[in-house]
Design an enzyme around this catalytic site. Structure first.
Site, short mmCIF file in Angstrom:
data_model
loop_
_atom_site.label_atom_id
_atom_site.label_comp_id
_atom_site.label_asym_id
_atom_site.label_seq_id
_atom_site.Cartn_x
_atom_site.Cartn_y
_atom_site.Cartn_z
N LYS A 98 56.26 151.06 50.84
CA LYS A 98 54.85 150.71 50.65
C LYS A 98 54.76 149.25 50.28
O LYS A 98 55.51 148.78 49.41
CB LYS A 98 54.26 151.57 49.50
CG LYS A 98 52.80 151.32 49.24
CD LYS A 98 51.93 152.12 50.17
CE LYS A 98 50.49 151.64 50.22
NZ LYS A 98 50.25 150.56 51.21
N GLN A 119 58.13 144.19 45.14
CA GLN A 119 57.30 145.38 45.37
C GLN A 119 58.01 146.65 44.90
O GLN A 119 57.37 147.59 44.43
CB GLN A 119 56.96 145.47 46.87
CG GLN A 119 55.78 146.37 47.18
CD GLN A 119 54.45 145.66 47.01
OE1 GLN A 119 54.28 144.53 47.42
NE2 GLN A 119 53.49 146.33 46.39
N LYS A 122 57.45 146.80 41.19
CA LYS A 122 56.01 146.93 40.93
C LYS A 122 55.54 148.36 41.20
O LYS A 122 54.85 148.98 40.39
CB LYS A 122 55.26 145.96 41.85
CG LYS A 122 53.75 145.95 41.67
CD LYS A 122 53.01 145.26 42.81
CE LYS A 122 53.49 143.87 43.10
NZ LYS A 122 52.58 143.14 44.04
N LYS A 134 57.67 144.94 52.52
CA LYS A 134 56.69 143.89 52.81
C LYS A 134 56.86 143.48 54.26
O LYS A 134 57.95 143.59 54.82
CB LYS A 134 56.93 142.67 51.91
CG LYS A 134 55.73 141.75 51.79
CD LYS A 134 54.77 142.29 50.75
CE LYS A 134 53.51 141.50 50.66
NZ LYS A 134 52.73 141.92 49.48
N GLY A 173 47.15 145.28 53.08
CA GLY A 173 46.82 143.87 53.21
C GLY A 173 47.60 142.98 52.27
O GLY A 173 48.30 143.44 51.37
N ASP A 174 47.49 141.70 52.49
CA ASP A 174 48.01 140.65 51.60
C ASP A 174 47.32 139.37 52.09
O ASP A 174 46.26 139.46 52.75
CB ASP A 174 49.55 140.57 51.67
CG ASP A 174 50.15 139.74 50.54
OD1 ASP A 174 50.27 140.27 49.43
OD2 ASP A 174 50.46 138.55 50.74
N THR A 217 43.02 144.89 43.01
CA THR A 217 44.02 143.96 42.47
C THR A 217 43.38 143.07 41.41
O THR A 217 43.93 142.89 40.31
CB THR A 217 44.64 143.11 43.59
OG1 THR A 217 45.01 143.98 44.66
CG2 THR A 217 45.85 142.37 43.10
N ASN A 248 40.67 137.60 48.26
CA ASN A 248 40.40 138.95 47.74
C ASN A 248 40.72 139.08 46.25
O ASN A 248 39.88 139.54 45.46
CB ASN A 248 41.21 139.96 48.57
CG ASN A 248 41.14 141.35 47.99
OD1 ASN A 248 41.99 141.75 47.20
ND2 ASN A 248 40.10 142.09 48.33
N SER A 387 46.10 151.70 46.43
CA SER A 387 46.63 152.09 47.74
C SER A 387 47.31 153.46 47.64
O SER A 387 47.14 154.31 48.53
CB SER A 387 47.67 151.08 48.23
OG SER A 387 47.06 149.95 48.80
P1 NDP Z 1 43.59 136.11 50.63
O1 NDP Z 1 44.09 135.74 51.96
O2 NDP Z 1 42.37 136.95 50.51
O3 NDP Z 1 43.34 134.79 49.76
C1 NDP Z 1 44.34 133.88 49.52
C2 NDP Z 1 43.78 132.72 48.72
O4 NDP Z 1 44.86 131.89 48.30
C3 NDP Z 1 42.85 131.83 49.51
O5 NDP Z 1 41.91 131.25 48.66
C4 NDP Z 1 43.81 130.78 50.08
O6 NDP Z 1 43.19 129.55 50.39
C5 NDP Z 1 44.76 130.60 48.91
N1 NDP Z 1 46.08 130.20 49.43
C6 NDP Z 1 46.87 130.90 50.27
N2 NDP Z 1 48.00 130.21 50.54
C7 NDP Z 1 47.90 129.06 49.86
C8 NDP Z 1 48.73 127.94 49.73
N3 NDP Z 1 49.91 127.86 50.37
N4 NDP Z 1 48.31 126.93 48.90
C9 NDP Z 1 47.13 127.01 48.24
N5 NDP Z 1 46.29 128.05 48.35
C10 NDP Z 1 46.66 129.05 49.13
O7 NDP Z 1 44.84 136.79 49.89
P2 NDP Z 1 44.84 137.75 48.61
O8 NDP Z 1 43.75 137.36 47.68
O9 NDP Z 1 44.93 139.13 49.09
O10 NDP Z 1 46.26 137.40 47.97
C11 NDP Z 1 46.42 136.39 46.97
C12 NDP Z 1 47.70 136.63 46.22
O11 NDP Z 1 47.66 137.91 45.59
C13 NDP Z 1 48.98 136.64 47.05
O12 NDP Z 1 50.04 136.13 46.29
C14 NDP Z 1 49.22 138.13 47.30
O13 NDP Z 1 50.57 138.41 47.57
C15 NDP Z 1 48.79 138.69 45.95
N6 NDP Z 1 48.45 140.10 45.94
C16 NDP Z 1 47.50 140.62 46.78
C17 NDP Z 1 47.17 141.95 46.71
C18 NDP Z 1 46.10 142.54 47.55
O14 NDP Z 1 45.81 143.71 47.37
N7 NDP Z 1 45.47 141.81 48.45
C19 NDP Z 1 47.86 142.85 45.80
C20 NDP Z 1 48.78 142.20 44.89
C21 NDP Z 1 49.05 140.88 44.99
P3 NDP Z 1 42.81 129.21 51.92
O15 NDP Z 1 41.66 130.12 52.24
O16 NDP Z 1 42.46 127.77 51.90
O17 NDP Z 1 44.03 129.52 52.73
O1 2IT Z 2 51.50 142.57 46.77
C1 2IT Z 2 50.95 143.68 46.81
O2 2IT Z 2 51.14 144.53 45.93
C2 2IT Z 2 50.03 143.97 47.92
N1 2IT Z 2 49.79 143.10 48.74
C3 2IT Z 2 49.38 145.31 48.03
C4 2IT Z 2 50.31 146.29 48.70
C5 2IT Z 2 49.71 147.63 49.02
O3 2IT Z 2 50.44 148.42 49.64
O4 2IT Z 2 48.56 147.91 48.68
#
Ligand code: NDP
Ligand code: 2IT
Length: 456
Positions: A98, A119, A122, A134, A173-174, A217, A248, A387
């Site tokens: 997952k 992961q 976690k 992943k 997603g991520d 998240t 997100n 999830s």
């Molecule tokens: P999104 O794609 O929704 O948003 C990512 C954000 O981070 C955007 O604002 C983006 O800016 C910025 N960003 C991405 N890459 C860079 C970079 N190299 N330098 C600066 N800013 C950057 O992703 P999420 O919100 O889903 O994910 C954000 C973080 O949270 C990640 O580390 C992800 O692994 C983690 N995460 C996500 C989960 C989920 O359920 N979605 C669960 C647990 C952890 P821009 O739009 O300009 O690219």
């Molecule tokens: O980093 C993370 O934990 C995620 N992007 C969510 C993974 C999931 O299976 O919901």
């Protein structure tokens, strides 16, 4: 590395890392993630030799398998485009694989291995039966039309469908993979397999998605921060916060923190940060949600609507003084000098919404400075936890109410906090080292399952 690590333990950590680097040359993100974890776990396995004798750390740091494949698709102008995609199935000792899928030009096998490795621990912390994985691609969704993204997702699923399944591997997603991408991927899976089953999470509500998954998240990260503060008799009420990112995780971190009485004065994206000293209130956040989730715009546009705010191009937001910092964008976004700035400005808590946003030396400085530090594998586990709840609802062919899912999420975050306190309390001090706590608590369940399986 902690200042308390003895020379003999340090020697063992160095030897472990030498081997890992030799086996995985050049994969610096993977090296950093493993170093953080084994710095907590080597002292623990020395005291618990059954894990050491069975080489559990060596086995845990080698993925079960990695699938790598080409994704060919056609852009709107009729050009043939080629990307590379991977699924790293890291460890399924306690449940089906997952973990998310990331679409970003910086995606490499090293990045996905660090994320898959994290992961595993976690998912164990959530208490739900989920292994770790992943995946993703070096595809850049920015500037692509919906139809281009659709064709890319459909092409990717033509290969990925062979490797996923509701009891095998369940992606989500991520970065760069949200509701739109999950919908295209799921639609294609259904065509290929003629089965309607929960092989992805984060699905739309009309086709098996769970309420609160979108928010999970960010909400979970704030619940965890509240638990950290509650432990010292404090709360988020009245705190000044800075949240990096505006995707997100960032958006729903701001939403929940604000609803609990905090004021968020900064957010960012990859082009820079905004500083709004008056705070990003719910009305401003609604504007940002529409800007980022619907229009896919840039955060700099915020200051055109709210002139009291300022935009700082190509800078990180950590120079804004705050009580709580929530890094919610990407890996390595808090450097040592960012950590020094945060400490100088009196930061009380750093709570990681993103995965590995804090560089190792920065994290060690924060820990030595007794800043309360909520590590990613604990603080952002709310997303994968919901999830897991989506998988349960799919298996039961039921949908739980928003209140029920939110309550379960809050309960899971609280139980992760309790486990971190149990294993992270520093001897002779009130300080909780949540990094050690999360690493050890996450490890035990996976390691015990691996021991039980024998030599596998
Ligand atoms: P999104 O794609 O929704 O948003 C990512 C954000 O981070 C955007 O604002 C983006 O800016 C910025 N960003 C991405 N890459 C860079 C970079 N190299 N330098 C600066 N800013 C950057 O992703 P999420 O919100 O889903 O994910 C954000 C973080 O949270 C990640 O580390 C992800 O692994 C983690 N995460 C996500 C989960 C989920 O359920 N979605 C669960 C647990 C952890 P821009 O739009 O300009 O690219
Ligand atoms: O980093 C993370 O934990 C995620 N992007 C969510 C993974 C999931 O299976 O919901």
């Amino acid at each position: 590395m902690s200042k308390n690590t003895s020379p003999s333990v340090q020697k063992e950590i160095n030897a472990f890392m030498r081997g890992l680097k030799k086996r995985n040359p050049g994969q610096k993100e993977f090296h950093a993630a493993v170093l953080e974890v084994v710095s907590s776990l080597i002292p623990y396995v020395i005291e618990h030799p059954k894990y050491r004798d069975a080489q559990i750390l060596e086995r845990l740091s080698e993925p079960d398998r990695t699938v790598s494949f080409r994704v060919t698709w056609e852009d709107d102008a009729g050009n043939i485009r080629v990307n590379r995609a991977w699924r790293v199935q890291f460890n399924n000792s306690i449940g089906p694989y997952k973990g998310g899928l990331r679409f970003h030009p910086t995606v490499t096998e090293s990045v996905l291995k660090f994320l898959g490795f994290e992961q595993v621990l976690k998912n164990s912390l959530t208490g739900l039966p989920m292994g770790g994985a992943k995946g993703g691609a070096n595809f850049n969704p920015k500037g692509k039309s919906d139809r281009e993204v659709m064709r890319f997702c459909q092409s990717l699923m033509i290969e990925l469908h062979r490797h996923v399944g509701e009891d095998t591997d369940v992606p989500a997603g991520d970065i760069g993979v949200g509701a739109r991408e999950i919908s295209y991927l799921f639609g294609q899976y259904k065509r290929l397999e003629n089965r309607f089953v929960g092989i992805l999470t984060g699905k739309g509500l009309s086709f098996g998605g769970s309420l609160v998954r979108t928010e999970a998240t960010g909400y979970g990260c704030v619940y965890f921060c509240q638990d950290i503060l509650d432990q010292i008799g404090d709360s988020l009420e009245g705190k000044t916060c800075v949240v990096s990112g505006s995707g997100n995780v960032a958006i729903y971190t701001v939403e929940k923190a604000t609803s609990l009485g905090a004021t968020v004065v900064g957010m960012s994206d990859s082009s820079g940060f905004i500083h709004d000293p008056d705070g990003i209130d719910p009305e401003k956040l609604a504007y940002l949600k529409d800007l980022k989730e619907v229009k896919r715009g840039r955060i700099s546009e915020y200051v055109e609507h709210y002139p009291e705010a300022t935009f700082h191009a190509d800078k990180r937001p950590w120079r804004i003084p705050c009580d709580v910092a929530f890094p919610c964008a990407t890996q390595n976004e808090i450097s040592l000098s960012d950590a020094e700035t945060l400490i100088k400005n009196g930061v009380q808590v750093v709570c990681e919404g993103a995965n590995m946003p804090t560089e190792l030396d920065a994290m060690n400085l924060l820990l030595q400075s007794k800043v309360l530090f909520g590590p990613a594998k604990a603080a952002n586990a709310g997303g994968v936890a919901v999830s897991g709840l989506e998988q349960s609802q799919n298996a039961l062919r039921l949908s739980w109410s928003r209140e029920e899912v939110d309550e379960r999420l809050n309960g899971i975050m609280r139980s992760i906090h309790t486990k971190c306190v149990e294993y992270g309390q520093e001897p002779g001090s009130d300080y909780i080292n949540y990094v050690n706590g999360a690493n050890i608590a996450g490890f035990i369940k996976v390691a015990d399952a691996m021991l039980a399986y024998g030599v596998v």
